[in-house]
Enzyme design. Sequence first.
Site, PDB file in Angstrom:
ATOM      1  N   LYS A 289       8.488 -12.420   4.952  1.00  0.00           N
ATOM      2  CA  LYS A 289       8.814 -12.003   3.586  1.00  0.00           C
ATOM      3  C   LYS A 289      10.136 -12.655   3.188  1.00  0.00           C
ATOM      4  CE  LYS A 289       8.871  -7.938   0.617  1.00  0.00           C
ATOM      5  NZ  LYS A 289       8.592  -6.497   0.510  1.00  0.00           N
ATOM      6  N   GLU A 370       0.185   8.101  -0.643  1.00  0.00           N
ATOM      7  CA  GLU A 370       0.620   9.189  -1.518  1.00  0.00           C
ATOM      8  C   GLU A 370      -0.135  10.484  -1.245  1.00  0.00           C
ATOM      9  OE1 GLU A 370       1.319   5.256  -3.570  1.00  0.00           O
ATOM     10  OE2 GLU A 370      -0.416   6.212  -2.620  1.00  0.00           O
ATOM     11  N   ARG A 398      -2.114   9.184  -7.860  1.00  0.00           N
ATOM     12  CA  ARG A 398      -3.034   8.933  -6.754  1.00  0.00           C
ATOM     13  C   ARG A 398      -3.180  10.157  -5.845  1.00  0.00           C
ATOM     14  NH1 ARG A 398      -2.174   3.122  -4.165  1.00  0.00           N
ATOM     15  NH2 ARG A 398      -4.347   2.849  -4.712  1.00  0.00           N
TER      16      ARG A 398
END
Length: 630
Positions: A289, A370, A398
Amino acid sequence: MKGLLPTECPTTPLLDIIENPTDIRELKRSDLKKLSHEIRCYMSYVLGKTGGHFGSSLGVVELTVALHYVFNTPDDKLVWDVGHQSLPHKILTGRKRKILTYRQINGLSAFPKRTESKFDTFGVGHSSTSIGAALGMATAFKLKGANNHSVAIIGDGALTAGMAFEALNHCSELDVKNFIVILNDNEMSISNNVGGLSKHFGKVLSSELYNSIRSAGKKILSSNNPATKMAQHVEEHTKSLFVPSVMFEELGFNYIGPVDGNDIDSVVTALNSCKKFDGPHFLHLKTVKGKGVYEAENNPVKYHTVNKIEPDMNVIKALTFSNVFGKWSCKTASQDSRLAAITPAMKEGSDLIQFAQLYPKRFFDVGIAEQHAVTFAAGIACEGLKPVVAIYSTFLQRAYDQILHDVCIQSLDVLFAIDRAGLVGADGPTHHGLYDIPILRCIPQLVIMTPSGAKETYRLLNTGYHHRGPAAVRYPKGSTPDDLTNFDDLTSIPLGTAAMLREGKKVAILAFGPILHNAKKSADELDATLVDMRFVKPLDSDLLKKLVASHELIVTVEDSCVKGGAGSAVSEFMASENLKTNLLHIAVPDKFIEHGTNQELYRDLMLDENSILDTIKKYMHTLNLQEPGV
């Protein structure tokens, strides 16, 4: 690459000739490395002008080039997950000339968007949807008798979400051949560094020789042949010595990897193998990343996103609503050992960094999960502790089933700190926090609070924390309109009490949240009553009755959607009490709101201070209500 965000546009001769992926496929394979370097340089320049997701896009440059080089896009479908990996994809798919409008009003979206390009096969702002969507596409191809490939690219922690595994599990029930799942494993996801031996074994597993032998072996060994099971057993257990493959093989995938995802030649080889041999395939890529930028590589969390370069870099950093929550959580935890903070991969965004350092045993980052975060909190509450779930408004959606069933039906003592409520600017319709009030307001027993500033946020968090039962405090992204220096004041506000800030005549303006400050001009010019409502549920019923009796027009102002929002709650209350009055609701209209700065969006939605005043004046005119001094 010189400088984190170069201010001068770099020279990109190879990229300049790329108008669409067809041009990539006409390049020599030896040119792909140079093209990747040019994209990385150009992307850093673009993000310096626009701001946006940085580290994730840097890490997938080689993968993006390789995908468009190997597959016949857009006939072959690429589904990006999470969507903030898609900037190189946008640059290579005919949008390079418009890329400086990225995240700007009326410009390119921050995420893949079907209406923006035929190469954006599936819209995504949230995570973990790619495998299910791509599997659906692969199934549709099969039903239509088409031979197109469907590729899901999942990364940045998105594989931690349950629905990603639901889709993987479902794949085992379907006979899809041209289906590929690519895990962009940038060490922000599920895997640890697997070392040099596994990298070597990954090259073996992705080679044409290995796959040719494997494919031929399947044809020779029939499913009824006892040798088949023996061969499969030997293969799986041999591979398990080197790579985390067995789970995916058990789900029916041909596992390939780990492969160096920043080595363009290795990625092309692996993708060609996946394309040539029947799947489904699970390609595991190890990427970095922030690849190519030292600062981003060494601090991938900080450089997950970057802000555009501003002319004046000496601006004093203002207190944000998230900062207020972070201060409150630390202070409250210092006085109450029951407090446990839970977040679904939003530690930095929710400003729980200091809390995690001070109280590591009471801090839980559950990843992009979530639903689990809420049920996990419910379990903690069952045992007498006090969980606080820090979650963005858009991601709260969600976990709706868990909020309703696991928390509220059981009347469990959980506090939801809902960050990024209201408009969130450049991230657009998938990220605006406009729907938490409507979806939560219908749930019995749930207290909903809308603080207007730093002081109110601090006090209402405390109110929700000490309330026995489920409660939610919603607050926006960005700086607070007021300051807060006394972090020792943990007093609460009586449940369902509003604050009258200005007493006027004829018109009463009821404001929910920080949009209160946009309504002050109207109150002053119209000599109107101005009320900071604080609570959406329960409403201050006594004050509402008094206001209806003493005013000719009630105006509600909020940064939620007009359908089912706080204004609707006021209307419902008045109907239930048979209160007759004139009502005007000023809120976000019933449509999906695109991206832009908050200032631009407030103006376009007529929620800025001048528009609010004009709207009220026009409505007063229809009622023949005179303005002050007229």
